[in-house]
Motif scaffolding. Structure first.
Motif, mmCIF file in Angstrom:
data_model
loop_
_atom_site.group_PDB
_atom_site.id
_atom_site.type_symbol
_atom_site.label_atom_id
_atom_site.label_comp_id
_atom_site.label_asym_id
_atom_site.label_seq_id
_atom_site.Cartn_x
_atom_site.Cartn_y
_atom_site.Cartn_z
ATOM 1 N N UNK A 1 1.019 -1.460 -0.095
ATOM 2 C CA UNK A 1 -0.203 0.169 0.171
ATOM 3 C C UNK A 1 0.824 1.061 0.020
ATOM 4 N N UNK A 2 0.288 2.450 -0.167
ATOM 5 C CA UNK A 2 1.056 3.563 -0.386
ATOM 6 C C UNK A 2 1.002 4.398 0.848
ATOM 7 N N UNK A 3 2.245 4.877 1.549
ATOM 8 C CA UNK A 3 2.253 5.518 2.984
ATOM 9 C C UNK A 3 2.572 6.799 2.732
ATOM 10 N N UNK A 4 2.472 7.495 3.647
ATOM 11 C CA UNK A 4 2.988 8.951 3.892
ATOM 12 C C UNK A 4 3.720 8.950 5.157
ATOM 13 N N UNK A 5 5.104 8.834 4.708
ATOM 14 C CA UNK A 5 5.839 8.787 5.919
ATOM 15 C C UNK A 5 6.793 9.980 6.286
ATOM 16 N N UNK A 6 6.392 10.572 7.440
ATOM 17 C CA UNK A 6 6.977 11.801 7.959
ATOM 18 C C UNK A 6 8.579 11.394 8.672
ATOM 19 N N UNK A 7 9.663 12.040 8.211
ATOM 20 C CA UNK A 7 10.896 11.794 8.813
ATOM 21 C C UNK A 7 11.114 13.100 9.378
ATOM 22 N N UNK A 8 12.332 13.387 9.943
ATOM 23 C CA UNK A 8 12.848 14.555 10.904
ATOM 24 C C UNK A 8 12.988 15.773 9.695
ATOM 25 N N UNK A 9 13.570 15.297 8.527
ATOM 26 C CA UNK A 9 13.739 16.523 7.670
ATOM 27 C C UNK A 9 12.792 16.307 6.317
ATOM 28 N N UNK A 10 12.190 15.313 6.148
ATOM 29 C CA UNK A 10 11.371 15.092 4.819
ATOM 30 C C UNK A 10 10.099 14.438 4.901
ATOM 31 N N UNK A 11 9.324 14.130 4.166
ATOM 32 C CA UNK A 11 7.987 13.650 3.970
ATOM 33 C C UNK A 11 8.029 12.717 2.642
ATOM 34 N N UNK A 12 7.974 11.527 2.730
ATOM 35 C CA UNK A 12 7.993 10.769 1.376
ATOM 36 C C UNK A 12 6.673 9.969 1.374
ATOM 37 N N UNK B 1 13.247 -2.352 10.043
ATOM 38 C CA UNK B 1 13.018 -1.048 8.746
ATOM 39 C C UNK B 1 12.015 -1.406 8.114
ATOM 40 N N UNK B 2 11.598 -0.354 7.483
ATOM 41 C CA UNK B 2 10.795 -0.689 6.297
ATOM 42 C C UNK B 2 11.488 -0.249 4.969
ATOM 43 N N UNK B 3 10.897 -0.753 3.913
ATOM 44 C CA UNK B 3 11.792 -0.336 2.525
ATOM 45 C C UNK B 3 10.474 0.398 1.861
ATOM 46 N N UNK B 4 10.666 1.619 1.158
ATOM 47 C CA UNK B 4 9.706 2.386 0.207
ATOM 48 C C UNK B 4 10.308 2.308 -1.238
ATOM 49 N N UNK B 5 9.324 2.305 -2.156
ATOM 50 C CA UNK B 5 9.847 2.366 -3.353
ATOM 51 C C UNK B 5 8.876 3.472 -4.068
ATOM 52 N N UNK B 6 9.432 4.282 -5.057
ATOM 53 C CA UNK B 6 8.657 5.208 -5.395
ATOM 54 C C UNK B 6 9.420 5.618 -6.914
ATOM 55 N N UNK B 7 8.551 6.544 -7.820
ATOM 56 C CA UNK B 7 9.097 6.994 -9.025
ATOM 57 C C UNK B 7 9.225 8.615 -8.832
ATOM 58 N N UNK B 8 10.592 9.214 -9.335
ATOM 59 C CA UNK B 8 10.596 10.613 -9.052
ATOM 60 C C UNK B 8 11.223 10.999 -10.460
ATOM 61 N N UNK B 9 11.006 12.453 -10.572
ATOM 62 C CA UNK B 9 11.618 13.026 -12.039
ATOM 63 C C UNK B 9 12.748 13.855 -11.554
ATOM 64 N N UNK B 10 14.010 13.364 -12.193
ATOM 65 C CA UNK B 10 15.243 14.148 -11.844
ATOM 66 C C UNK B 10 15.727 14.566 -13.261
ATOM 67 N N UNK B 11 16.612 15.538 -12.922
ATOM 68 C CA UNK B 11 17.519 15.961 -14.148
ATOM 69 C C UNK B 11 18.233 14.760 -14.796
ATOM 70 N N UNK B 12 18.356 14.943 -16.073
ATOM 71 C CA UNK B 12 19.194 14.058 -16.702
ATOM 72 C C UNK B 12 20.635 14.037 -16.307
ATOM 73 N N UNK B 13 21.420 12.954 -16.302
ATOM 74 C CA UNK B 13 22.864 13.151 -16.056
ATOM 75 C C UNK B 13 23.635 13.751 -17.162
ATOM 76 N N UNK B 14 23.127 13.385 -18.303
ATOM 77 C CA UNK B 14 23.573 14.056 -19.564
ATOM 78 C C UNK B 14 22.581 14.393 -20.436
ATOM 79 N N UNK B 15 22.841 15.822 -20.756
ATOM 80 C CA UNK B 15 21.755 16.625 -21.790
ATOM 81 C C UNK B 15 20.926 17.300 -21.013
ATOM 82 N N UNK B 16 19.880 17.935 -21.609
ATOM 83 C CA UNK B 16 18.744 18.623 -20.997
ATOM 84 C C UNK B 16 17.828 17.642 -20.576
ATOM 85 N N UNK B 17 16.686 18.306 -19.673
ATOM 86 C CA UNK B 17 15.318 17.696 -19.194
ATOM 87 C C UNK B 17 15.514 16.744 -18.272
ATOM 88 N N UNK B 18 14.318 16.023 -18.072
ATOM 89 C CA UNK B 18 14.119 15.311 -16.917
ATOM 90 C C UNK B 18 13.984 13.835 -17.282
#
Length: 154
Positions: A92-103, A114-131
């Motif tokens: 299931x999907x969780x909203x987890x609040x940590x000291x410095x961030x919410x995931x 411990x728990x293991x969370x997995x998600x998709x994120x949009x990040x800047x490409x390592x090479x070239x422009x865009x995400x």
């Protein structure tokens, strides 16, 4: 035996007959209002609440001590408190609040440490422009979690 000890003993006896249920909270106020919150590996049915209520109520004497009793299941938006709740909610999907961030992520594993969370994120490409969309995975010890809540999406 104090009133509270007697109630807890009766509660534990009632739960012993229903191994898939577990106690989240039991509060007894100064006015003898007993509030029991339950969860279960497969959810909590109305009949489960009735059975636990009867296990307590039918073994206490109102002539000796007047009381009120409320037995309920844990709510949808209630924070997870026990490892058993995390295990039950794997996938299931969780909203987890940590000291410095919410995931907000899918709970893919839960063990004693411990728990293991997995998600998709949009990040800047390592090479070239865009995400680009990248897969993220993170192990979080229970000690780092301030609050975790299961989200319900419609």
């Amino acid at each position: 035996m104090t009133f509270k000890d007697h109630v807890l003993q009766l509660l534990n006896e009632g739960l012993a007959g229903k191994p898939s249920l577990f106690l989240i909270d039991c509060t007894i106020t100064d006015a003898f209002k007993i509030m029991v919150t339950l969860d279960g590996d497969y959810g909590v049915q109305l009949q489960d609440c009735i059975d636990i209520s009867r296990a307590i109520e039918h073994n206490l004497d109102r002539e000796e001590q007047d009381f009120s009793l409320e037995v309920a299941s844990v709510g949808v938006g209630s924070p997870l408190k026990l490892v058993r709740q995390y295990v039950k909610n794997v996938g299931r999907i969780l909203i987890v609040k940590l000291a410095t961030e919410t995931i907000e992520a899918q709970l893919v594993e839960a063990n004693e440490n411990f728990i293991t969370l997995a998600w998709e994120a949009r990040e800047q490409k390592k090479i070239g422009k865009g995400k680009e969309t990248v897969q993220k995975k993170r192990e979080i010890p229970y000690s780092d979690i301030r609050e975790a809540v299961v989200t319900v999406k419609f």
